[in-house]
Write a protein that holds these residues in place. Structure first.
Motif, PDB file in Angstrom:
ATOM      1  N   GLU A   1       0.888  -1.166   0.000  1.00 11.87           N
ATOM      2  CA  GLU A   1       0.000   0.000   0.000  1.00 11.87           C
ATOM      3  C   GLU A   1       0.919   1.207   0.000  1.00 11.87           C
ATOM      4  O   GLU A   1       1.783   1.307   0.867  1.00 11.87           O
TER       5      GLU A   1
ATOM      6  N   SER B   1       1.312   5.363  -0.216  1.00 16.88           N
ATOM      7  CA  SER B   1       0.683   6.684  -0.205  1.00 16.88           C
ATOM      8  C   SER B   1       1.292   7.611  -1.259  1.00 16.88           C
ATOM      9  O   SER B   1       0.588   8.443  -1.843  1.00 16.88           O
TER      10      SER B   1
ATOM     11  N   SER C   1      -0.071   6.621  -4.484  1.00 21.24           N
ATOM     12  CA  SER C   1      -1.465   7.092  -4.492  1.00 21.24           C
ATOM     13  C   SER C   1      -1.534   8.556  -4.906  1.00 21.24           C
ATOM     14  O   SER C   1      -2.415   8.966  -5.669  1.00 21.24           O
TER      15      SER C   1
ATOM     16  N   HIS D   1      -0.772   8.747  -8.593  1.00 19.03           N
ATOM     17  CA  HIS D   1      -1.914   8.174  -9.315  1.00 19.03           C
ATOM     18  C   HIS D   1      -3.031   9.210  -9.449  1.00 19.03           C
ATOM     19  O   HIS D   1      -3.590   9.407 -10.535  1.00 19.03           O
TER      20      HIS D   1
ATOM     21  N   LEU E   1      -5.500   3.231   3.314  1.00 14.09           N
ATOM     22  CA  LEU E   1      -4.910   2.176   2.496  1.00 14.09           C
ATOM     23  C   LEU E   1      -4.814   0.860   3.259  1.00 14.09           C
ATOM     24  O   LEU E   1      -5.055  -0.213   2.698  1.00 14.09           O
TER      25      LEU E   1
ATOM     26  N   VAL F   1      -3.399   1.634  -4.450  1.00 15.86           N
ATOM     27  CA  VAL F   1      -3.519   3.083  -4.287  1.00 15.86           C
ATOM     28  C   VAL F   1      -4.959   3.427  -3.934  1.00 15.86           C
ATOM     29  O   VAL F   1      -5.885   2.653  -4.190  1.00 15.86           O
ATOM     30  N   LEU F   2      -5.131   4.605  -3.351  1.00 10.69           N
ATOM     31  CA  LEU F   2      -6.484   5.046  -3.025  1.00 10.69           C
ATOM     32  C   LEU F   2      -7.270   5.326  -4.301  1.00 10.69           C
ATOM     33  O   LEU F   2      -6.735   5.887  -5.263  1.00 10.69           O
TER      34      LEU F   2
ATOM     35  N   GLU G   1      -6.408   0.584  -7.976  1.00  8.78           N
ATOM     36  CA  GLU G   1      -7.178   1.279  -6.959  1.00  8.78           C
ATOM     37  C   GLU G   1      -7.769   0.226  -6.020  1.00  8.78           C
ATOM     38  O   GLU G   1      -8.401  -0.736  -6.465  1.00  8.78           O
TER      39      GLU G   1
END
Length: 295
Positions: free
Chosen positions: A9, A11, A14, A17, A120, A160-161, A180
């Motif tokens: 996971e 951040s 993310s 992204h 995450l 990713v979120l 995601e």
């Protein structure tokens, strides 16, 4: 086949992204906070990237998977510049301007999503458990219609979120994929665990034995399309997808493989797949044939 997945996971990935998506037209379901905070910083980053004479698409192709390996903004900027423009440019003033834009982007993302790490950590479990339960069967049937060598021995899954309600990309050059991390299947007729299998199946198609007849920039699209009929077949065999309920055109649309022309593209891929099933051409020849059909 002995596939090992390394789950991450991330951040920082993310953040990038979200920036990749919001540097263009924001999806209708993107959060207002992301659009307000991240979109302006993302657009500024792209301005600096273009000043360095790097195509944004090429920048993201390297920056996104590399961000899962390095958190330093200057380091990331330098490596991307070296891979896209060469060693001399990686030490130029562009490194400072791009790394500065990356730092501003990170601050903006933190403002928009202050609890990104906590979110995450909650989102990893559903997909990982689904894969552990259904993934081996999916891969078994996938290997009945695709070469076993299409599946790598080891791959990184970078979660990713969500920004757009479900999206994923295979990073062939880095043996990783980015998804995601959804808490639910946004398209119940085509579960996220099937998307994960599809992304994994693309990762070795850039090997020279398969891609030597294809221009490097076209390999990712050929990989996405060539593996789509196979993953739908495998998903039906393990009862993740009800037979006949998800067409190629619908999968293209739901997984955002193409922005438009889904029916026409599906017709090309279907024709290619049926020809390959009957003729059993060597896969490097078959993939080059699909590339030519795509025009």
């Amino acid at each position: 086949m002995n596939l090992e997945l390394r789950w991450q996971e991330n951040s920082w990935t993310s953040c990038l992204h979200a920036a990749q998506i919001l540097s263009g037209k924001a999806p209708e379901n993107a959060s207002e906070s992301l659009v307000t905070h991240v979109a302006p910083a993302a657009k500024r980053l792209i301005q600096e990237v273009e000043r360095a004479a790097i195509a944004p698409k090429l920048f993201w192709r390297h920056a996104l998977p590399l961000s899962a390996q390095m958190t330093g903004k200057s380091e990331l900027a330098g490596v991307v510049l070296r891979k896209t423009r060469g060693l001399d440019v990686s030490e130029s003033s562009h490194r400072a301007t791009i790394s500065g834009a990356l730092a501003d982007l990170a601050v903006a993302y933190q403002s928009a999503v202050p609890k990104v790490n906590e979110e995450l950590s909650l989102r990893r479990r559903p997909l990982q458990e689904a894969w552990e339960a259904r993934g081996p069967g999916l891969m078994y049937f996938l290997n009945r219609v695709l070469p076993e060598e299409f599946i790598p021995d080891l791959a990184s899954v970078i979660l990713v979120l969500p920004v757009s309600g479900g999206r994923g990309t295979a990073h062939l050059s880095y043996n990783s994929l980015r998804m995601e991390a959804m808490l639910y299947d946004p398209h119940p007729q085509l579960p996220e665990v099937v998307r994960l299998g599809w992304l994994i199946s693309q990762l070795n198609i850039d090997l020279p034995k398969y891609s030597e007849l294809i221009e490097p920039d076209r390999i990712p699209m050929v990989a996405r399309l060539a593996t789509l009929p196979a993953i739908l077949y495998a998903a039906e065999e393990v009862e993740l997808v009800r037979p006949g309920t998800v067409s190629l055109a619908e999968a293209l649309k739901l997984w955002q493989v193409a922005h438009a022309g889904h029916e026409a593209l599906a017709e090309i891929v279907t024709q290619w797949w049926q020809t390959q099933e009957s003729r059993r051409a060597a896969w490097h020849v078959a993939l080059a044939g699909l590339d030519r059909m795509l025009g």
